[in-house]
Write an enzyme that holds these catalytic residues in place. Sequence first.
Site, PDB file in Angstrom:
ATOM      1  N   CYS A   1       0.741  -8.049  11.676  1.00 41.88           N
ATOM      2  CA  CYS A   1       1.053  -8.246  13.098  1.00 41.88           C
ATOM      3  C   CYS A   1       0.297  -9.426  13.693  1.00 41.88           C
ATOM      4  O   CYS A   1       0.188  -9.535  14.916  1.00 41.88           O
ATOM      5  CB  CYS A   1       0.756  -6.978  13.885  1.00 41.88           C
TER       6      CYS A   1
ATOM      7  N   ARG B   1       1.799 -12.163  -0.792  1.00 38.05           N
ATOM      8  CA  ARG B   1       0.465 -12.479  -0.261  1.00 38.05           C
ATOM      9  C   ARG B   1      -0.167 -13.650  -1.003  1.00 38.05           C
ATOM     10  O   ARG B   1       0.201 -13.982  -2.122  1.00 38.05           O
ATOM     11  CB  ARG B   1      -0.449 -11.261  -0.409  1.00 38.05           C
TER      12      ARG B   1
ATOM     13  N   ARG C   1       0.831  -1.192   0.000  1.00 33.32           N
ATOM     14  CA  ARG C   1       0.000   0.000   0.000  1.00 33.32           C
ATOM     15  C   ARG C   1       0.876   1.256   0.000  1.00 33.32           C
ATOM     16  O   ARG C   1       1.970   1.268   0.551  1.00 33.32           O
ATOM     17  CB  ARG C   1      -0.914   0.026   1.232  1.00 33.32           C
TER      18      ARG C   1
ATOM     19  N   LYS D   1      -9.708  -2.185   1.748  1.00 32.77           N
ATOM     20  CA  LYS D   1      -9.376  -1.069   2.635  1.00 32.77           C
ATOM     21  C   LYS D   1     -10.156   0.195   2.256  1.00 32.77           C
ATOM     22  O   LYS D   1     -10.594   0.951   3.128  1.00 32.77           O
ATOM     23  CB  LYS D   1      -7.876  -0.779   2.590  1.00 32.77           C
TER      24      LYS D   1
ATOM     25  N   ASP E   1      -9.410  -9.892   8.694  1.00 31.87           N
ATOM     26  CA  ASP E   1      -8.869  -8.549   8.430  1.00 31.87           C
ATOM     27  C   ASP E   1      -9.836  -7.405   8.739  1.00 31.87           C
ATOM     28  O   ASP E   1      -9.402  -6.351   9.180  1.00 31.87           O
ATOM     29  CB  ASP E   1      -8.430  -8.444   6.964  1.00 31.87           C
TER      30      ASP E   1
ATOM     31  N   TYR F   1      -1.872  -3.467  -6.948  1.00 31.81           N
ATOM     32  CA  TYR F   1      -1.609  -4.304  -5.785  1.00 31.81           C
ATOM     33  C   TYR F   1      -2.653  -4.191  -4.672  1.00 31.81           C
ATOM     34  O   TYR F   1      -2.981  -3.088  -4.230  1.00 31.81           O
ATOM     35  CB  TYR F   1      -0.236  -3.942  -5.191  1.00 31.81           C
TER      36      TYR F   1
ATOM     37  N   HIS G   1     -10.469  -2.635  11.511  1.00 25.81           N
ATOM     38  CA  HIS G   1      -9.391  -3.479  10.992  1.00 25.81           C
ATOM     39  C   HIS G   1      -9.145  -4.616  11.994  1.00 25.81           C
ATOM     40  O   HIS G   1      -8.219  -4.566  12.792  1.00 25.81           O
ATOM     41  CB  HIS G   1      -8.138  -2.601  10.840  1.00 25.81           C
TER      42      HIS G   1
ATOM     43  N   SER H   1      -1.247  -3.932  10.384  1.00 23.17           N
ATOM     44  CA  SER H   1      -0.948  -4.790   9.244  1.00 23.17           C
ATOM     45  C   SER H   1       0.279  -5.662   9.516  1.00 23.17           C
ATOM     46  O   SER H   1       1.293  -5.185  10.028  1.00 23.17           O
ATOM     47  CB  SER H   1      -0.693  -3.921   8.011  1.00 23.17           C
TER      48      SER H   1
HETATM   49  P1  GTP Z   1      -2.661  -7.739   7.316  1.00 23.60           P
HETATM   50  O1  GTP Z   1      -3.222  -8.761   6.378  1.00 23.60           O
HETATM   51  O2  GTP Z   1      -1.490  -7.006   6.743  1.00 23.60           O
HETATM   52  O3  GTP Z   1      -3.661  -6.787   7.879  1.00 23.60           O
HETATM   53  O4  GTP Z   1      -1.986  -8.474   8.530  1.00 23.60           O
HETATM   54  P2  GTP Z   1      -2.290  -9.624   9.565  1.00 23.60           P
HETATM   55  O5  GTP Z   1      -2.432  -8.970  10.900  1.00 23.60           O
HETATM   56  O6  GTP Z   1      -3.346 -10.562   9.110  1.00 23.60           O
HETATM   57  O7  GTP Z   1      -0.895 -10.329   9.516  1.00 23.60           O
HETATM   58  P3  GTP Z   1      -0.475 -11.831   9.697  1.00 23.60           P
HETATM   59  O8  GTP Z   1      -1.326 -12.601  10.634  1.00 23.60           O
HETATM   60  O9  GTP Z   1      -0.338 -12.431   8.351  1.00 23.60           O
HETATM   61  O10 GTP Z   1       0.954 -11.551  10.349  1.00 23.60           O
HETATM   62  C1  GTP Z   1       2.037 -12.200   9.877  1.00 23.60           C
HETATM   63  C2  GTP Z   1       3.294 -11.907  10.665  1.00 23.60           C
HETATM   64  O11 GTP Z   1       3.075 -11.911  12.092  1.00 23.60           O
HETATM   65  C3  GTP Z   1       4.267 -13.024  10.380  1.00 23.60           C
HETATM   66  O12 GTP Z   1       5.548 -12.462  10.263  1.00 23.60           O
HETATM   67  C4  GTP Z   1       4.140 -13.915  11.598  1.00 23.60           C
HETATM   68  O13 GTP Z   1       5.286 -14.685  11.778  1.00 23.60           O
HETATM   69  C5  GTP Z   1       3.915 -12.892  12.707  1.00 23.60           C
HETATM   70  N1  GTP Z   1       3.185 -13.461  13.876  1.00 23.60           N
HETATM   71  C6  GTP Z   1       1.880 -13.806  13.919  1.00 23.60           C
HETATM   72  N2  GTP Z   1       1.549 -14.321  15.136  1.00 23.60           N
HETATM   73  C7  GTP Z   1       2.689 -14.280  15.875  1.00 23.60           C
HETATM   74  C8  GTP Z   1       3.007 -14.651  17.220  1.00 23.60           C
HETATM   75  O14 GTP Z   1       2.178 -15.130  17.979  1.00 23.60           O
HETATM   76  N3  GTP Z   1       4.282 -14.438  17.625  1.00 23.60           N
HETATM   77  C9  GTP Z   1       5.241 -13.893  16.804  1.00 23.60           C
HETATM   78  N4  GTP Z   1       6.474 -13.713  17.278  1.00 23.60           N
HETATM   79  N5  GTP Z   1       4.983 -13.544  15.516  1.00 23.60           N
HETATM   80  C10 GTP Z   1       3.736 -13.724  15.068  1.00 23.60           C
HETATM   81  C1  SPV Z   2      -2.997  -4.539   5.229  1.00 23.32           C
HETATM   82  O1  SPV Z   2      -2.012  -3.921   4.790  1.00 23.32           O
HETATM   83  O2  SPV Z   2      -3.492  -4.301   6.367  1.00 23.32           O
HETATM   84  C2  SPV Z   2      -3.608  -5.625   4.432  1.00 23.32           C
HETATM   85  C3  SPV Z   2      -3.104  -5.845   3.074  1.00 23.32           C
HETATM   86  O3  SPV Z   2      -4.517  -6.282   4.908  1.00 23.32           O
HETATM   87  S1  SPV Z   2      -3.740  -4.761   1.860  1.00 23.32           S
HETATM   88  O4  SPV Z   2      -4.979  -5.348   1.350  1.00 23.32           O
HETATM   89  O5  SPV Z   2      -2.751  -4.637   0.804  1.00 23.32           O
HETATM   90  O6  SPV Z   2      -4.030  -3.493   2.466  1.00 23.32           O
HETATM   91 MN    MN Z   3      -5.107  -5.545   6.964  1.00 22.59          MN
END
Ligand code: GTP
Ligand code: SPV
Ligand code: MN
Length: 621
Positions: free
Chosen positions: A279, A397, A87, A235, A302, A226, A255, A277
């Site tokens: 996290c 992704r 983004r 979003k 999400d 993207y 979110h 994002s």
């Molecule tokens: P968006 O789609 O961007 O909104 O993000 P999301 O919050 O869905 O992200 P996602 O769950 O895919 O986060 C992925 C990242 O968080 C990876 O690098 C994981 O390894 C890390 N992660 C997720 N859960 C944990 C956890 O419990 N501990 C640690 N150390 N890392 C974590």
């Molecule tokens: C985020 O960045 O929080 C996402 C991915 O969930 S995107 O759809 O690219 O914004």
């Molecule tokens: Mn997101």
Amino acid sequence: MSASTALRPAPTRARAVVVPGDSSVEAWVAEVAALTRPDAVVWCDGSAAEKQRLLDGMVEAGTLVKLDEAKRPRSYLARSHPSDVARVESRTFICAERAEDAGPTNNWRDPALMAAELREVFDGSMRGRTLYVVPFSMGPLGGPISQVGVEITDSPYVVVSMHVMTRVSRYVLDLIDAGQQWVPAVHSVGAPLARHDQDVPWPCNDTKYIAHFPESREIWSYGSGYGGNALLGKKCFALRIASVMARDEGWLAEHMLLVRVISPEGRRYHLAAAFPSACGKTNLAMLRPTLPGWDVETLGDDIVWMRPDDDGALRAINPEAGFFGVAPGTGVDTNPTAVATLSHDVVFTNVALTDDGDVWWEGLTPEAPEHLTDWTGANWTPADGAAGRPAAHPNARFTVAAAQCPSIARDWDDPAGVPVDAVIFGGRRATNVPLVTQALSWDHGVFLGATISSERTAAAEGTVGELRRDPFAMMPFCGYSMADHWSHWLEVGDSLNPALRPRIFQVNWFRRGADGRFLWPGFGENSRVVAWIVDQLERGRGLRSDAGAVLSPVGLLPAPGALDVDGLDLPDGDLEALLDVDAGPWLRESDLTESFFAGFGDRLPEPLRDQLEGLRHRLGH
Ligand code: GTP
Ligand code: SPV
Ligand code: MN
């Protein structure tokens, strides 16, 4: 439910960029086509045949690589242009009539000036391409919490992604004809083709606009193909525009992930959790508990829309139909459910390709294959990885239907949604923030949400690792002033039945020891924290009488023994370090919060000022 299936009429305000002769979708499409001048206009129906036709066309054009049919049935790899991987917040605009309504954390532009600029930018921008009209619903079609929109795009990749992420259907046009309010969303990759031009696999433009008109509820996106820049239901609509609708209509667009937790006694609780994002929303959404007897069902990963119902409970749906999740870090050890979800019918973007036609990314397996084609299409060996060049882009992704997730709740697309029992806020914090805390009240919970900060990830441009404020994990996604968003949360809380109102918690999986390692094992072990949260809900309802929590300056912490860490073998002192609240750093953080709040001037709601004062008081100042 207070939200009936009655039609929500369209707002009366005139469109900003093109002004159709009448309010029909046809008139609007004709105006956009006259401006962008595509070679052809195609009305999409959301059918499987339509999707396959587009996929085949993209394989032929070199936009997609078809993966090995035996290893990864009906799946594809897209490689974006190397400049179009996340983004672009610096080019994301909120064009409210008054700058104060966009607030100090959004890029504000005057709507009339932006409309004039966009008319120039979009002039002829689809030449040589096909304009697709994609009618879609966010949430189940016709549902009481759902909303509809129409995206115009010149990218077949976007159409296919919309098929997965939203409900694409001609029936949406019938709802609009009957008077349902709808969001017009225009997207162009910004790469017109002259007659003899050869197209490139991933057309895009160095100049980008992700523009939102909150009053007329329009979206205009230019220059990127993207994710959140281009799939405008996500979003742009479900967060930025929907948050404005929600403010005006008394609901919440957030979110957040959404899960159902089932306790060993078989009691069901619904948790909505906001993390910035990349996290851990997808990971928590697909949590496989290590604690025996507990079960978690996935509802969303999400975005959550929540509406107060007639009883004063908050009912939630996931407005999306698929997951656009972060690939790197997703492996059998960390998220086995996601790995299983990805076994077929996936579009991957910017992951690596194996020599036998499958995909790979950092964290999928402990060892990288001997040879790969990296996300840019170049040769890759583990030596490149060792030299700091990852095989998959850190924001690579997957796009996959929610329905094929093994942990998806059977009733995940119930239009009436589920009642939310707890709201959780989290961020990526190496220091200060404890593993888990419970807010002392709704207002204190809103304060916890308003003060989330997090280390930057690869999901947007910027320096990864740098600490930034991300209130409610909505900093890049709130379509109006963030301070007004906090006021809105305070008001919605007041409107709920206190007995049914969600309890609010804060978590942090990312606290590190002095030696730099994560103190908490995370992933499936997060079920231990979820179990404590549910225990606290049950104590609040008189279902348990044991003391579960102790008061700290920042909120309630698990009482000694209340957080189940049996069998974890945490090194000595780690649990104490995870729950430690050190007054010195917290007072310094309070000073930073004061200056952050000051940026909102007199729009800052008084209760949040009081909460900051209360925190300082509890810290001993
Ligand atoms: P968006 O789609 O961007 O909104 O993000 P999301 O919050 O869905 O992200 P996602 O769950 O895919 O986060 C992925 C990242 O968080 C990876 O690098 C994981 O390894 C890390 N992660 C997720 N859960 C944990 C956890 O419990 N501990 C640690 N150390 N890392 C974590
Ligand atoms: C985020 O960045 O929080 C996402 C991915 O969930 S995107 O759809 O690219 O914004
Ligand atoms: Mn997101």
